[in-house]
Scaffold this motif. Sequence first.
Motif, short mmCIF file in Angstrom:
data_model
loop_
_atom_site.label_atom_id
_atom_site.label_comp_id
_atom_site.label_asym_id
_atom_site.label_seq_id
_atom_site.Cartn_x
_atom_site.Cartn_y
_atom_site.Cartn_z
N VAL A 88 0.82 -1.21 0.00
CA VAL A 88 0.00 0.00 0.00
C VAL A 88 0.86 1.26 0.00
N GLU A 145 -7.56 -1.57 0.10
CA GLU A 145 -7.01 -0.82 1.23
C GLU A 145 -6.51 0.55 0.79
N ASP A 160 -9.50 2.81 0.22
CA ASP A 160 -10.25 3.09 1.43
C ASP A 160 -9.56 4.07 2.36
N ARG A 161 -8.32 4.43 2.05
CA ARG A 161 -7.60 5.38 2.91
C ARG A 161 -8.22 6.76 2.82
#
Length: 282
Positions: free
Chosen positions: A237, A276, A279-280
Amino acid sequence: MDAGVAYFPTHDGLQPAEIARLVEERGHRWLMWAEHTHIPASRLTPWGGFEGAPPLPRKYVHTYDPFVASAYALAATTSLRVGTGIALVPQRDPITTAKEVASLDHLSGGRFDFGVGAGWNREEMENHGVNPKTRMRRMREHILAMRAIWTQHEASFAGDFVNFERIWSDPKPLQKPHPPILVGGNGPTVLDRVLEYGDAWMPNAFDVDTLLPRIAELRSRADRPIEVVVMGPPAEVGVLEAYENGGVDRVLFWLPSGRRSVVEAELDRVEAVMAELHDRPA
């Protein structure tokens, strides 16, 4: 930043139509194939062209032709974009390749992407009659000649490596003026090639501190929108977030060449990382 996948379509792994249906069903928009016509058994050129490289993976020797694989994949799907990542353009006849690209694009309703590169295996090039020292010049002429064929009713081209006068070649690609040309490579002069005849730069993944200044240079020199598509990034990520913030438009994750369970496990991992990332908080 969007994501797609890339794959070596080997005869003992998921077949091109199977993997195309799988990645389309899972919501991916791009599938790109590698190309090697053969691997010379001498193995004089190290993998990637640099000393100290690890042994060449078996999949390089067992890969289907990417244009044949694309035909199967495009016929098996309805929205997936399929292409080469990369086609070894200096080793290919430009008139024949122009016909293959145009045919795939026309038959698929305009879903073909043409990733191009000069290659790294010197013995492979030489077996095709290509001098490794002139491969970049040859690639340039091949691409410019193909563009002439795609965009002109009666095309001509005169160069050091490609020469033809007044030829007809139809159908033309459905995408206008032609399918996107994604120029692969990480070398010191690659941006010059992207700016001359590319619609996107498609480097292999390398460290953020090196990549981002080159993206900034590309955008500062460009007189038109040029995408940046990073091939083979780590599924991390932090790295992907830095790419996104630095102007990368798309990443393409390499999938393992294998059976469905192996491929699906990697897709699960890639999709979890991208979820992920998205979704940050902004």
